[in-house]
Design an enzyme around this catalytic site. Structure first.
Site, PDB file in Angstrom:
ATOM      1  N   THR A  10     -69.846  38.560   2.012  1.00  0.00           N
ATOM      2  CA  THR A  10     -70.370  39.369   1.008  1.00  0.00           C
ATOM      3  C   THR A  10     -70.420  38.441  -0.118  1.00  0.00           C
ATOM      4  O   THR A  10     -71.199  38.905  -1.331  1.00  0.00           O
ATOM      5  CB  THR A  10     -69.662  40.568   0.515  1.00  0.00           C
ATOM      6  OG1 THR A  10     -68.273  40.135   0.247  1.00  0.00           O
ATOM      7  CG2 THR A  10     -69.525  41.599   1.871  1.00  0.00           C
ATOM      8  N   CYS A 127     -69.870  20.272  -1.655  1.00  0.00           N
ATOM      9  CA  CYS A 127     -71.189  20.137  -1.592  1.00  0.00           C
ATOM     10  C   CYS A 127     -71.625  18.898  -2.347  1.00  0.00           C
ATOM     11  O   CYS A 127     -73.090  18.587  -2.072  1.00  0.00           O
ATOM     12  CB  CYS A 127     -71.945  21.347  -2.644  1.00  0.00           C
ATOM     13  SG  CYS A 127     -70.861  21.876  -4.106  1.00  0.00           S
ATOM     14  N   HIS A 249     -77.350  20.440  -6.939  1.00  0.00           N
ATOM     15  CA  HIS A 249     -76.498  19.575  -7.609  1.00  0.00           C
ATOM     16  C   HIS A 249     -77.325  18.343  -7.286  1.00  0.00           C
ATOM     17  O   HIS A 249     -77.654  17.769  -6.265  1.00  0.00           O
ATOM     18  CB  HIS A 249     -74.947  19.479  -6.346  1.00  0.00           C
ATOM     19  CG  HIS A 249     -74.301  20.606  -6.684  1.00  0.00           C
ATOM     20  ND1 HIS A 249     -74.322  21.564  -7.626  1.00  0.00           N
ATOM     21  CD2 HIS A 249     -73.122  20.818  -6.354  1.00  0.00           C
ATOM     22  CE1 HIS A 249     -73.198  22.197  -7.691  1.00  0.00           C
ATOM     23  NE2 HIS A 249     -72.591  22.079  -6.904  1.00  0.00           N
TER      24      HIS A 249
END
Length: 336
Positions: A10, A127, A249
């Site tokens: 979720t 990331c 990013h």
């Protein structure tokens, strides 16, 4: 066909995982969705039917082939081995397992071979590291990387929905009196996710302080780059900055090599690198990277002070290649 569990289904990354599984036609026979007790019981409509979210703490992992985890480090440490012990391969998106010497740290299209040495758990890198590695690895393969100076410009979605909400909530109060922003009379709009306002601002403090004045985000760039590239002695000088961008990013990097590279040589290498889109005539930005799979690389140029190195800019969608996409790509390597 594969039985797949998405853990943290979720959350922002979990939802992106589901959409990418659909986009890439991943061969799912049965799908389970799991999350914390707060989300348990919710029903989610998926391409594989309506699925009720299970409570991770009590969910039965028996029969799961691949579990895609994006539920935070604590839950990964608590539950990943429970899944692995009954035969599942866990691909974990948190920082929990990244530096475990027995767990491969994999960037798909960079070090795919590492995925084959898993003992039930495979870690997804941070990331920011992932974005940089897409450009650094092909250059390393060609010239032997020795050292890097890196500065990241990280979107607020890297802090989850809370980071996005804080940026959006601060914009209104600041816009009500833009003159105050110009002459320093602004009032603090209130912050909880970041230590300083993020709207119309840049914060050279992404992450939490951990050692010698560096943040955990900065140390991830150091340690994860060394592990992914298999260069234990790699010199990395990192600075991580949070910027008022929703997604994407960026990393400005200076790279030095055993064998000097010219800009033309570097662009030739990057132009054929998998998962990289080289921009020669335009400057790639975070807005350009949003919603796409490739990492965009541009501003490739030779170093000035110390010849032989390369300066470049790389930017990627931190929710896709920086997280969910790479997780699914690793699952594809596992599924064969």
């Amino acid at each position: 066909m594969t039985n797949v569990a998405v853990v943290g289904a979720t959350g922002a990354v979990g939802r992106t995982m589901l959409s990418i599984l659909e986009e890439r036609s991943f061969p799912i026979e049965a799908l389970q969705l799991m999350a914390s007790s707060r989300s348990a019981g919710k029903s989610i409509d998926t391409p594989w039917g309506e699925v009720v979210v299970e409570d991770l703490a009590t969910a039965d992992p028996s029969g799961v082939d691949i579990a895609l985890f994006s539920a935070g480090g604590g839950r990964s440490l608590e539950h990943a081995r429970r899944f692995a012990d009954v035969g599942a391969v866990v691909v974990d998106n948190s920082s929990a397992w990244r530096m475990d010497p027995g767990v491969p740290l994999v960037v798909a299209q960079v070090n795919d071979e590492a995925a084959g040495s898993h003992g039930g758990v495979i870690a997804n890198p941070n990331c920011t590291t992932m974005t940089l590695m897409m450009a650094a690895k092909p250059l390393h393969d060609a010239a032997g990387l020795k050292s890097m100076v890196t500065t990241s410009y990280q979107a607020v979605s890297g802090s989850g929905q809370q980071g996005i909400s804080e940026l959006i909530d601060q914009i209104g109060p600041f816009m009500a009196d833009t003159d105050a922003l110009m002459d320093g009379r602004w009032s603090d709009p209130g912050a909880s996710v970041y230590e300083r306002p993020i709207a119309f601002n840049t914060l050279p403090m992404a992450g939490a302080l951990v050692e010698a004045g560096y943040t955990d985000e900065e140390m991830k760039l150091v340690h994860e780059s060394r592990k992914i590239l298999d260069i234990p002695e790699l010199s990395v000088e990192p600075t991580c900055v949070r910027v008022p961008v929703l997604v994407g990013h960026g990393v400005a990097a200076t790279l030095w090599f055993e064998h000097p590279l010219t800009a033309d040589e570097a662009m030739s290498i990057l132009g054929s690198a998998p998962g990289v889109e080289l921009w020669k005539d335009r400057t790639p930005t975070a807005l350009d990277s949003a919603g796409i799979d490739d990492v965009l690389v541009g501003r490739v140029r030779e170093t000035l002070g110390t010849p032989g190195g390369i300066n470049l800019w790389a930017v990627g969608d931190n929710l896709r290649k920086g997280a969910a996409l790479n997780t699914v790509q690793i699952a594809e390597l596992v599924a064969g």
